[in-house]
Write an enzyme that holds these catalytic residues in place. Structure first.
Site, PDB file in Angstrom:
ATOM      1  N   LYS A  90       1.660   3.962 -10.205  1.00  0.00           N
ATOM      2  CA  LYS A  90       2.039   2.634 -10.910  1.00  0.00           C
ATOM      3  C   LYS A  90       1.003   2.473 -11.980  1.00  0.00           C
ATOM      4  O   LYS A  90       1.028   2.234 -12.947  1.00  0.00           O
ATOM      5  CB  LYS A  90       1.744   1.611 -10.029  1.00  0.00           C
ATOM      6  CG  LYS A  90       2.320   0.287 -10.567  1.00  0.00           C
ATOM      7  CD  LYS A  90       1.811  -1.006  -9.772  1.00  0.00           C
ATOM      8  CE  LYS A  90       0.246  -1.213 -10.163  1.00  0.00           C
ATOM      9  NZ  LYS A  90      -0.047  -2.749  -9.701  1.00  0.00           N
TER      10      LYS A  90
ATOM     11  N   ASP B 187       5.121  -3.536 -10.468  1.00  0.00           N
ATOM     12  CA  ASP B 187       4.144  -4.256  -9.898  1.00  0.00           C
ATOM     13  C   ASP B 187       5.017  -5.439  -9.098  1.00  0.00           C
ATOM     14  O   ASP B 187       6.142  -5.551  -9.051  1.00  0.00           O
ATOM     15  CB  ASP B 187       2.942  -4.830 -10.857  1.00  0.00           C
ATOM     16  CG  ASP B 187       3.794  -5.937 -11.522  1.00  0.00           C
ATOM     17  OD1 ASP B 187       4.785  -5.886 -11.658  1.00  0.00           O
ATOM     18  OD2 ASP B 187       3.050  -6.527 -12.418  1.00  0.00           O
TER      19      ASP B 187
END
Length: 213
Positions: A123, A141
């Site tokens: 991420k 997220d």
């Protein structure tokens, strides 16, 4: 929960791009090094809090070379109001050390190389690439995860699977979609008391009954 149709997906894509085509991260940074550190610190911590911490950190450790030889306790003291600051302090030092040792002090702008750095997972690597290079990548997220589920774009249980689903469904302009979904989730489609009266995607929401729209 109902899933978004192909027609819904096309329209959602267009609405996000129209509204957020120029969106960028709210993290403050001057270069790739500062961006990687800021994104790493922002995990489970607000951008606002990170922006309060980083000016002093970057003043004292303006590049990977300086951070690589930093005292762990000094870094902890600088970021101790950030969640998980003990691990994050260790990770950003380890990140800097690898950047100095392997990449001659330059942050590698390649997602596979980025994830070899301390504290940089998929991420974080994707967020850095999206922000710094405009890469056609998606990063998930808490905001993107929530929004994608509320809009019926994904029913996946993990961020990694949600990312793969969004990439498959949207295909292009992923960098703008990511930034847009983050901002939309942060300010409109919030976890508690979402601002449904300000929402431009109400017709696609699969959970609006929950919020009594």
């Amino acid at each position: 929960m109902k899933k978004a149709t192909k027609k819904d997906i096309l329209e959602i894509h267009k609405l996000f791009i129209d509204r957020y085509s120029d969106a960028v991260t709210e993290l403050k940074y001057k270069n790739a090094y500062e961006l990687v550190v800021a994104v790493a610190l922002s995990a489970q911590c607000t951008d606002k809090r990170v922006n309060i911490l980083t000016p002093k950190l970057f003043e004292m450790y303006p590049n990977p070379k300086e951070l690589a030889v930093a005292d762990l306790d000094d870094i902890k003291a600088l970021i101790n109001s950030c969640s998980f600051f003990n691990n994050k302090a260790k990770n950003i030092i380890a990140m800097a050390q690898r950047v100095v040792e392997v990449y001659n002090g330059e942050i590698p702008m390649n997602e596979k190389e980025l994830i070899t750095l301390g504290g940089v997972g998929q991420k974080t690597a994707n967020v850095v690439m999206i922000e710094y290079t405009g890469a056609n990548l998606m990063a998930v997220d808490t905001h993107v995860f929530r929004v994608s589920h509320r809009l019926g774009l994904s029913d996946d249980k993990t961020a990694t699977k949600t990312e793969a689903t969004l990439v498959r469904k949207f295909k292009n302009n992923l960098h703008a979609l990511h930034q847009g979904m983050v901002l939309f989730g942060r300010y409109i489609c919030t976890a508690k008391n979402p601002k449904c009266d300000e929402c431009f995607l109400t017709e696609f929401c699969k959970t609006k009954e929950t919020f009594k729209v």
